[in-house]
Design a protein around this motif. Structure first.
Motif, PDB file in Angstrom:
ATOM      1  N   SER A  75     -10.031   8.078   0.142  1.00 34.85           N
ATOM      2  CA  SER A  75     -10.949   6.974  -0.129  1.00 34.85           C
ATOM      3  C   SER A  75     -10.467   5.685   0.535  1.00 34.85           C
ATOM      4  O   SER A  75     -11.262   4.951   1.141  1.00 34.85           O
ATOM      5  CB  SER A  75     -11.086   6.774  -1.633  1.00 34.85           C
ATOM      6  OG  SER A  75     -11.824   5.610  -1.915  1.00 34.85           O
ATOM      7  N   MET A  76      -9.173   5.417   0.428  1.00 33.27           N
ATOM      8  CA  MET A  76      -8.622   4.207   1.056  1.00 33.27           C
ATOM      9  C   MET A  76      -8.741   4.285   2.580  1.00 33.27           C
ATOM     10  O   MET A  76      -9.064   3.285   3.235  1.00 33.27           O
ATOM     11  CB  MET A  76      -7.159   4.023   0.652  1.00 33.27           C
ATOM     12  CG  MET A  76      -6.968   3.686  -0.819  1.00 33.27           C
ATOM     13  SD  MET A  76      -7.679   2.113  -1.279  1.00 33.27           S
ATOM     14  CE  MET A  76      -6.524   1.017  -0.539  1.00 33.27           C
ATOM     15  N   ASN A  77      -8.492   5.468   3.159  1.00 33.86           N
ATOM     16  CA  ASN A  77      -8.639   5.625   4.607  1.00 33.86           C
ATOM     17  C   ASN A  77     -10.074   5.369   5.043  1.00 33.86           C
ATOM     18  O   ASN A  77     -10.320   4.731   6.074  1.00 33.86           O
ATOM     19  CB  ASN A  77      -8.190   7.021   5.039  1.00 33.86           C
ATOM     20  CG  ASN A  77      -6.685   7.156   5.055  1.00 33.86           C
ATOM     21  OD1 ASN A  77      -5.958   6.167   5.141  1.00 33.86           O
ATOM     22  ND2 ASN A  77      -6.209   8.387   4.945  1.00 33.86           N
ATOM     23  N   ALA A  78     -11.041   5.848   4.266  1.00 34.21           N
ATOM     24  CA  ALA A  78     -12.455   5.625   4.603  1.00 34.21           C
ATOM     25  C   ALA A  78     -12.784   4.134   4.541  1.00 34.21           C
ATOM     26  O   ALA A  78     -13.498   3.607   5.411  1.00 34.21           O
ATOM     27  CB  ALA A  78     -13.349   6.411   3.650  1.00 34.21           C
ATOM     28  N   ARG A  79     -12.259   3.431   3.559  1.00 36.05           N
ATOM     29  CA  ARG A  79     -12.521   1.994   3.452  1.00 36.05           C
ATOM     30  C   ARG A  79     -11.887   1.230   4.607  1.00 36.05           C
ATOM     31  O   ARG A  79     -12.496   0.309   5.167  1.00 36.05           O
ATOM     32  CB  ARG A  79     -11.990   1.452   2.125  1.00 36.05           C
ATOM     33  CG  ARG A  79     -12.821   1.869   0.949  1.00 36.05           C
ATOM     34  CD  ARG A  79     -12.293   1.284  -0.318  1.00 36.05           C
ATOM     35  NE  ARG A  79     -13.108   1.690  -1.453  1.00 36.05           N
ATOM     36  CZ  ARG A  79     -13.042   1.129  -2.637  1.00 36.05           C
ATOM     37  NH1 ARG A  79     -12.202   0.142  -2.851  1.00 36.05           N
ATOM     38  NH2 ARG A  79     -13.814   1.545  -3.606  1.00 36.05           N
ATOM     39  N   PHE A  80     -10.657   1.592   4.968  1.00 39.15           N
ATOM     40  CA  PHE A  80     -10.014   0.912   6.092  1.00 39.15           C
ATOM     41  C   PHE A  80     -10.751   1.179   7.398  1.00 39.15           C
ATOM     42  O   PHE A  80     -10.882   0.280   8.241  1.00 39.15           O
ATOM     43  CB  PHE A  80      -8.544   1.323   6.223  1.00 39.15           C
ATOM     44  CG  PHE A  80      -7.643   0.647   5.226  1.00 39.15           C
ATOM     45  CD1 PHE A  80      -7.661  -0.732   5.069  1.00 39.15           C
ATOM     46  CD2 PHE A  80      -6.777   1.379   4.447  1.00 39.15           C
ATOM     47  CE1 PHE A  80      -6.842  -1.364   4.157  1.00 39.15           C
ATOM     48  CE2 PHE A  80      -5.945   0.760   3.527  1.00 39.15           C
ATOM     49  CZ  PHE A  80      -5.975  -0.614   3.382  1.00 39.15           C
ATOM     50  N   ASN A  81     -11.256   2.397   7.580  1.00 37.54           N
ATOM     51  CA  ASN A  81     -12.034   2.703   8.784  1.00 37.54           C
ATOM     52  C   ASN A  81     -13.321   1.888   8.811  1.00 37.54           C
ATOM     53  O   ASN A  81     -13.737   1.398   9.873  1.00 37.54           O
ATOM     54  CB  ASN A  81     -12.338   4.201   8.857  1.00 37.54           C
ATOM     55  CG  ASN A  81     -11.106   5.018   9.175  1.00 37.54           C
ATOM     56  OD1 ASN A  81     -10.144   4.516   9.745  1.00 37.54           O
ATOM     57  ND2 ASN A  81     -11.126   6.282   8.788  1.00 37.54           N
ATOM     58  N   SER A  82     -13.953   1.719   7.654  1.00 36.93           N
ATOM     59  CA  SER A  82     -15.167   0.906   7.577  1.00 36.93           C
ATOM     60  C   SER A  82     -14.861  -0.551   7.926  1.00 36.93           C
ATOM     61  O   SER A  82     -15.614  -1.199   8.668  1.00 36.93           O
ATOM     62  CB  SER A  82     -15.753   1.009   6.169  1.00 36.93           C
ATOM     63  OG  SER A  82     -16.822   0.115   6.020  1.00 36.93           O
TER      64      SER A  82
END
Length: 111
Positions: A75-82
């Motif tokens: 989830s954190m990786n997805a947010r950082f990518n966004s």
């Protein structure tokens, strides 16, 4: 008067002998070797089984915790990518505005 004590002696007759103070009372051991073994080994075995079950429970909790941390990491990786995508878009807009401003300055410098 001697109080007879054997396997058939009841608790009441034993207490009566104690109250009368008969000192000739000799108790025979009433526990066999097998009973002693069961009295010692069964609780030890129960404690060992409980410990093993507790360790399995702890292992399950670690597995559950690992799954939750993996989900949190993704989830954190997805947010950082966004956020990275948004910053790249903003940088592109800033570069676009800088190019326009440069052209406007060039036009103003010619006049």
């Amino acid at each position: 008067m001697a109080c007879p004590v054997d396997r058939g002696t009841t608790l009441e007759s034993f207490q009566t002998c104690r109250i009368t103070g008969d000192s000739s009372l000799i108790l025979k051991p009433g526990v066999t070797n097998v009973q002693l073994y069961f009295a010692v080994i069964v609780p030890v075995f129960a404690v060992i089984v409980a410990g093993i079950l507790q360790m399995n429970s702890i292992g399950g909790r670690f597995t559950s915790m690992e799954g939750r941390l993996t989900a949190l990491e993704s989830s954190m990786n997805a947010r950082f990518n966004s956020l990275e995508t948004r910053f790249e878009t903003l940088i592109g807009k800033v570069i676009e505005i800088d190019n326009r401003l440069t052209r406007v300055e060039a036009i103003l410098d010619r006049h």
